[in-house]
Design a protein around this motif. Structure first.
Motif, mmCIF file in Angstrom:
data_model
loop_
_atom_site.group_PDB
_atom_site.id
_atom_site.type_symbol
_atom_site.label_atom_id
_atom_site.label_comp_id
_atom_site.label_asym_id
_atom_site.label_seq_id
_atom_site.Cartn_x
_atom_site.Cartn_y
_atom_site.Cartn_z
ATOM 1 N N LEU A 130 1.445 -3.180 -32.740
ATOM 2 C CA LEU A 130 0.545 -2.485 -31.832
ATOM 3 C C LEU A 130 1.130 -2.534 -30.428
ATOM 4 O O LEU A 130 1.982 -3.386 -30.113
ATOM 5 C CB LEU A 130 -0.841 -3.125 -31.829
ATOM 6 N N THR A 131 0.671 -1.599 -29.599
ATOM 7 C CA THR A 131 1.115 -1.583 -28.212
ATOM 8 C C THR A 131 0.239 -2.511 -27.386
ATOM 9 O O THR A 131 -0.994 -2.395 -27.388
ATOM 10 C CB THR A 131 1.034 -0.156 -27.632
ATOM 11 N N LEU B 274 4.080 -3.655 -24.067
ATOM 12 C CA LEU B 274 4.805 -4.509 -25.000
ATOM 13 C C LEU B 274 4.565 -4.001 -26.411
ATOM 14 O O LEU B 274 3.545 -3.383 -26.703
ATOM 15 C CB LEU B 274 4.309 -5.960 -24.907
ATOM 16 N N ARG B 275 5.523 -4.280 -27.282
ATOM 17 C CA ARG B 275 5.284 -4.067 -28.713
ATOM 18 C C ARG B 275 4.950 -5.422 -29.307
ATOM 19 O O ARG B 275 5.713 -6.378 -29.178
ATOM 20 C CB ARG B 275 6.502 -3.457 -29.396
ATOM 21 N N VAL C 34 11.794 -6.548 -27.424
ATOM 22 C CA VAL C 34 13.261 -6.593 -27.408
ATOM 23 C C VAL C 34 13.806 -6.416 -28.822
ATOM 24 O O VAL C 34 14.774 -5.687 -29.045
ATOM 25 C CB VAL C 34 13.754 -7.923 -26.795
ATOM 26 N N GLU C 35 13.173 -7.061 -29.774
ATOM 27 C CA GLU C 35 13.597 -6.978 -31.174
ATOM 28 C C GLU C 35 13.568 -5.528 -31.660
ATOM 29 O O GLU C 35 14.502 -5.050 -32.312
ATOM 30 C CB GLU C 35 12.677 -7.849 -32.014
ATOM 31 N N GLN C 36 12.467 -4.808 -31.329
ATOM 32 C CA GLN C 36 12.364 -3.413 -31.772
ATOM 33 C C GLN C 36 13.378 -2.531 -31.054
ATOM 34 O O GLN C 36 13.946 -1.619 -31.651
ATOM 35 C CB GLN C 36 10.945 -2.894 -31.544
ATOM 36 N N ARG C 37 13.592 -2.829 -29.758
ATOM 37 C CA ARG C 37 14.579 -2.042 -29.017
ATOM 38 C C ARG C 37 15.965 -2.234 -29.620
ATOM 39 O O ARG C 37 16.725 -1.276 -29.798
ATOM 40 C CB ARG C 37 14.576 -2.445 -27.539
#
Length: 393
Positions: free
Chosen positions: A87-88, A97-98, A122-125
């Motif tokens: 979720l955002t 943030l994610r 950061v992980e998703q990016r």
């Protein structure tokens, strides 16, 4: 919000390294631990009592009822799907943030939820960056001019690009998942497996085209294809992936055969011509002499590489001044031809036996490819003995 937790429970949650919220059935934040405050940028008294949607927002373009979402996943707190759901989130400063969210029922009667948040922005990016790089690399490999075949540690094909399909006559779906040996004649398969094992154990990360020499592939119709190959290995979690680039060298071999045949025909004509023929570079150095030219000059030992005008044209000419005059005239003719002029004249020579000869002599420029900087790349010198055709003076 002291009714939510007793002091000992509060101390335990504040000591956790994970961000924790307690949310009631109306969607209000009843408690946040210190890690959640640090993550979201709120002091406890600023967020407690606020709608949870303050910090867990709807995703762009989507409408998410956060309370309904929490109630839904509280029923299945260990669902594998939660691994892939995010979720955002929104900090006090408005930074998005994610968040990976886990939900559990704190109590059934009051319908309070224990919500654990983990920042995966950061992980998703990084995941998106890796995915993008993978897509770019896959696209490049797919449209490569070389056939590319990837295989895993068991030598089963994992990637087969369009060029490989055209080269071998197999669709990717027929090959991917099967053994790479299917692309090799049977007599080479054991040797190939041994070579791959040696390569896996070697320190070198790759072997480039030309290092292995020519190899042979097997097309769908049974045709054997001469190939040039390079191979690269990459280890992921200790397991190798091999990437093989293959180039069809049939066109090159055909061109080499054609050049060899052309060279042979040239040699046959050149060496058996009745006229004396020499091939000279633009600076005047002799590149080739045919048999008739060597006979005219009595073999002309060491002629290749010498200046054309310094060959033994006048072996019996004792007059040094006259010899130098003739050499200078020959040099001038060669250099004029190197500038594009075609020369034709007669030359009087004296052979080793002292016999005078009259030679019909020509110099023709050979031009390089057409273009703005087109230049003469060589000169063809021809001489024909016409002594018997010239009436005595």
């Amino acid at each position: 919000m002291n009714d939510v937790l007793d002091e000992s429970a509060r101390r335990i949650l504040d000591a956790l390294p994970e961000a924790v919220l307690i949310v009631d059935a109306a969607g209000r934040v009843r408690y946040l631990n210190e890690t959640a405050g640090e993550l979201l940028g709120y002091r406890r008294n600023e967020l407690e009592g606020s709608d949870v949607a303050t910090v867990i927002a709807s995703q762009p373009g989507q409408r998410v009822d956060v309370v309904a979402w929490l109630a839904r996943w509280a029923e299945e707190p260990h669902s594998p799907q939660l691994r892939y759901l995010t979720l955002t989130g929104r900090t006090r400063g408005g930074v998005q943030l994610r968040l990976s969210v886990r939900v559990a029922k704190l109590d059934a009667e009051l319908r309070r939820y224990l919500v654990t948040l983990r920042d995966v922005t950061v992980e998703q990016r990084e995941h998106q960056d890796v995915k993008h790089a993978y897509l770019v690399a896959s696209r490049i490999l797919a449209i490569s001019d070389d056939a590319i075949v990837n295989a895993d540690g068991n030598l089963n094909v994992t990637f087969f690009n369009r060029k490989a399909e055209l080269l071998f006559g197999f669709a990717a779906g027929e090959i991917v998942g099967g053994p790479i040996d299917r692309l090799l004649p049977e007599r080479y398969r054991l040797t190939h497996a041994r070579h791959v094992k040696d390569f896996r154990d070697a320190k070198s990360p790759s072997r480039l085209m030309g290092e292995r020499g020519e190899i042979v592939g097997l097309a769908a119709g049974g045709e054997e294809i001469p190939l040039e190959a390079s191979i690269t290995k990459v280890f992921v979690d200790g397991e190798p992936t091999f990437s093989v680039q293959l180039r069809d060298i049939r066109p090159r071999k055909a061109a080499e055969r054609s050049r060899a045949e052309t060279e042979q025909r040239f040699r046959t004509v050149f060496d058996n011509a009745m006229e004396a023929i020499a091939l000279v570079d633009p600076a005047g150095a002799v590149l080739e002499l045919n048999a008739a030219a060597r006979a005219l000059l009595d073999g002309a030992t060491g002629a290749v590489g010498r200046k054309f005008w310094l060959l033994p044209w006048w072996p019996r000419l004792a007059d040094t001044v006259e010899r130098e005059r003739r050499e200078a005239a020959m040099q001038d003719a060669v250099l004029r031809c190197a500038r594009g002029e075609e020369i034709r004249t007669r030359a009087e020579l004296t052979d080793l036996q002292g016999q005078a000869r009259v030679i019909d002599f020509s110099l023709r420029p050979v031009w390089g490819p057409a273009g703005a900087d087109r230049v003469v790349v060589s000169i063809v010198a021809e001489g024909r003995d016409i002594t018997s055709l010239v009436p005595p003076s």
